[in-house]
Design a protein around this motif. Structure first.
Motif, PDB file in Angstrom:
ATOM      1  N   LEU A  94       0.832  -1.204   0.000  1.00  0.00           N
ATOM      2  CA  LEU A  94       0.000   0.000   0.000  1.00  0.00           C
ATOM      3  C   LEU A  94       0.870   1.259   0.000  1.00  0.00           C
ATOM      4  CD1 LEU A  94      -2.662  -1.194   2.598  1.00  0.00           C
ATOM      5  CD2 LEU A  94      -2.991  -0.952   0.126  1.00  0.00           C
TER       6      LEU A  94
ATOM      7  N   GLN B 237       2.293   1.842  -3.510  1.00  0.00           N
ATOM      8  CA  GLN B 237       1.301   2.464  -4.404  1.00  0.00           C
ATOM      9  C   GLN B 237       1.220   3.969  -4.161  1.00  0.00           C
ATOM     10  OE1 GLN B 237      -2.338  -0.358  -5.656  1.00  0.00           O
ATOM     11  NE2 GLN B 237      -2.322   0.120  -3.490  1.00  0.00           N
ATOM     12  N   LYS B 238       1.166   4.347  -2.886  1.00  0.00           N
ATOM     13  CA  LYS B 238       1.068   5.775  -2.542  1.00  0.00           C
ATOM     14  C   LYS B 238       2.308   6.526  -2.999  1.00  0.00           C
ATOM     15  CE  LYS B 238       0.167   8.859   1.366  1.00  0.00           C
ATOM     16  NZ  LYS B 238      -0.098   8.943   2.837  1.00  0.00           N
TER      17      LYS B 238
ATOM     18  N   GLN C 190      -2.571   3.065  -8.419  1.00  0.00           N
ATOM     19  CA  GLN C 190      -3.364   2.051  -7.724  1.00  0.00           C
ATOM     20  C   GLN C 190      -3.668   0.932  -8.698  1.00  0.00           C
ATOM     21  OE1 GLN C 190      -6.407   3.178  -4.854  1.00  0.00           O
ATOM     22  NE2 GLN C 190      -7.817   1.702  -5.769  1.00  0.00           N
TER      23      GLN C 190
ATOM     24  N   SER D 114      -5.586  -1.972 -10.337  1.00  0.00           N
ATOM     25  CA  SER D 114      -6.993  -2.357 -10.432  1.00  0.00           C
ATOM     26  C   SER D 114      -7.153  -3.873 -10.518  1.00  0.00           C
ATOM     27  CB  SER D 114      -7.641  -1.708 -11.660  1.00  0.00           C
ATOM     28  OG  SER D 114      -6.877  -1.964 -12.824  1.00  0.00           O
TER      29      SER D 114
ATOM     30  N   HIS E 259      -8.762  -3.018   1.559  1.00  0.00           N
ATOM     31  CA  HIS E 259      -8.274  -1.637   1.554  1.00  0.00           C
ATOM     32  C   HIS E 259      -8.659  -0.870   0.301  1.00  0.00           C
ATOM     33  CE1 HIS E 259      -5.611  -2.084   5.110  1.00  0.00           C
ATOM     34  NE2 HIS E 259      -5.490  -3.342   4.688  1.00  0.00           N
ATOM     35  N   GLN E 260      -8.902  -1.566  -0.798  1.00  0.00           N
ATOM     36  CA  GLN E 260      -9.193  -0.886  -2.062  1.00  0.00           C
ATOM     37  C   GLN E 260      -9.957  -1.820  -2.985  1.00  0.00           C
ATOM     38  OE1 GLN E 260      -4.880  -0.513  -2.808  1.00  0.00           O
ATOM     39  NE2 GLN E 260      -5.228  -1.441  -4.819  1.00  0.00           N
TER      40      GLN E 260
END
Length: 425
Positions: A99, A102-103, A108, A110, A129-130
């Protein structure tokens, strides 16, 4: 920071680094699969990140393979080699590192394609989380593995539960053969979505050198009868069965008979101990003068395949069997255990011979049939090469996965659009 035109996809292989040297302890088919699928998908226009665990301080955090394909090594536990069964406690750390990455990159994913049960758990956690789509490949099944070993590890119950949950909740679980699909349905769960997509091999790397040329390079006599094993030193790989089969060969005693056992070993590791055990059996059976242990093979692997008269895959279980199709691509017939996905890859009497696992007498008979009939050997080799060209190229595998990903992403987008329209209404 990576500049991309669309969100990339992530191939997650926590325990199988796609950039590591193949043949090291616990570095085998899964590592090859992830790397080759990633490279092939990138050629087809996908932006592919292959995420794994960093296991050495000397490893680069990011390895850029092509403009659209790279390996990302994330922290999870001590920065050292660890046995797979010891890694689960560090998976929450891997999720957080994922995570954070990604930030940091401003992206992000998919869709994630997870590999092996540890990564399967990571994928299921990430979905908390997503919003993302999870595709999963087992590479091996705990239900089958634990039926083949004497000592079942403490992690077994957790692994079995995670594999069941992953099959039932992933958007799609990829089985690499019809046999694996049947095993998953009968032993893991009747729920969930399965799709068969086989593994592949590099037909440009394998099969481009003749047997005579390969033997010149390796300084092996043209008259030699060469039996080859390629793989890790692991009891489940059945190397002992092969050694005892060669000891029973009708050609035993001939100076022309050669046994090559190729694979890596890590001093002090489980594969190093298994290699010591196999070497002791070789010595006990008086095969030391005809047996070669060349160690890990990388650039020379294709040469060894080409030089062999027969490649033996004596595994107690194989979900697919990459070695079998690498040998077939090299026009070398295969003698393999009649287990797992091997009946899917090896066509009996056309590309090789299938025999019961751990049956050293049956292996000896099958090996001798090929060694004593060169014209049949060559015929098996040609049909094997043709089968690989038709069914088992990495580009073909990537095309099927690409279609699967595209369909799942399209379905997800359509569903999101429908929900949005209903919310507005």
């Amino acid at each position: 920071m990576l500049t991309i035109e669309k969100n990339p996809i992530a191939l997650i292989s926590v325990d199988g680094d796609p950039s590591i040297e193949i043949g090291q302890e616990e570095a085998g088919g899964q590592n090859v699969y992830v790397r080759q699928v990633g490279l092939a998908l990138a050629k087809q226009g996908w932006c592919v990140d292959m995420l794994t665990r960093r296991s050495s301080a000397s490893q680069a955090a990011i390895v850029q393979h092509t403009p659209n394909c790279r390996t990302i090594r994330l922290p999870a536990g001590p920065t050292e080699f660890m046995n797979r069964d010891e890694l689960f406690d560090y998976m929450p750390e891997f999720v957080q590192a994922f995570l954070a990455f990604q930030k940091q990159e401003g992206l992000q994913y998919s869709l994630v394609h997870t590999n092996y049960w540890l990564s399967g758990w990571v994928g299921m956690e990430l979905k908390k989380h997503q919003a993302l789509i999870q595709v999963h490949t087992n590479h091996s099944s705990g239900a089958i593995k634990y039926s083949c070993v004497e000592n079942i590890p403490p992690i077994a119950s957790k692994r079995l539960a995670i594999e069941k949950a992953c099959l039932e909740t992933a958007a799609r679980v990829v089985a690499t053969s019809p046999q694996e699909q049947d095993y998953l349905r009968s032993l893991v769960s009747t729920k969930g979505q399965l799709e068969i997509v086989p593994c592949g091999t590099d037909i440009e790397r394998f099969g481009t050198i003749s047997r005579s040329t390969a033997r010149e390079v390796l300084e092996i006599s043209p008259e030699a009868k060469v039996v080859l094993y390629v793989g890790r030193f692991d009891r489940r790989k059945g190397i002992e069965t092969l050694v005892r089969a060669v000891a029973k060969s009708s050609l035993r005693g001939s100076s022309d008979l050669k046994l090559i056992i190729a694979g890596g070993s890590r001093p002090g590791g489980s594969d190093g101990m298994e290699r010591d055990r196999i070497e002791a059996i070789v010595a006990e059976l008086g095969l030391g003068d005809i047996t070669i242990f060349p160690g890990r093979l990388d650039d020379e692997l294709s040469i060894y395949y080409a030089a062999a008269d027969v490649c033996v895959v004596p595994s107690h279980y194989e979900p697919f069997g990459l070695v079998a199709i690498e040998a077939m691509a090299s026009r070398t017939p295969v003698v393999a255990s009649n287990v797992g996905g091997l009946p899917f890859t090896v066509v009996p009497e056309l590309t090789g011979i299938l025999v019961p696992p751990q049956d050293e007498t049956a292996f000896a008979i099958a090996i001798d049939r090929i060694l004593t009939n060169p014209s049949w050997r060559d015929g098996l080799g040609e049909v094997g090469r043709l089968r690989v060209e038709i069914a088992f190229t990495w580009d073909g595998v990537a095309s099927r996965l690409s279609n699967l990903y595209s369909n799942l992403l399209a379905q997800s987008a359509a569903l999101a659009s429908t929900r949005k329209d209903r919310a507005v209404a």
